[in-house]
Design a protein around this motif. Sequence first.
Motif: not given
Length: 137
Positions: A60-63, A84-90
């Motif tokens: 998900k995008i942070l900024k 961005v940050e990870v938002n779930g399992s790879p």
Amino acid sequence: MTKTWNGSAGVCFNDRGEVLLIRGFNSTKWAIPSGGIEKGETPEGCCVREMMEETGYPVKILKKLKIKTTVVKGYDVCIHYFLVEVNGSPKPLNDPDQLVEEAAWFSFDELSILDHQYPEDLPFLTSLYDEIEKSSL
């Protein structure tokens, strides 16, 4: 008429302060995951899609971080960079362009010894490390 190419890139740090980079087939060079914006797609949508395709990570995008403009092989290039940050399992890599062989996490110390596809991104990544370190204090 000038040829143009528009794309997006995702800069992703994990909870250990490592950054996620990709390496192409038959290459020793590492780069920030990125790709071209498709017709009807937003820069943000492109970033999320490319991160999944090239790294296997949903994000998900942070900024928005910056827009880089340059000329490559006669094209005016415009790349939107997002934090961005990870938002779930790879998931397994599913790069439809078949350009990415590997995605991996690298520490700040490892960044300086890597072979970079785009060396101009190294000072940018270094400044982000400084920002991330200060914000986590």
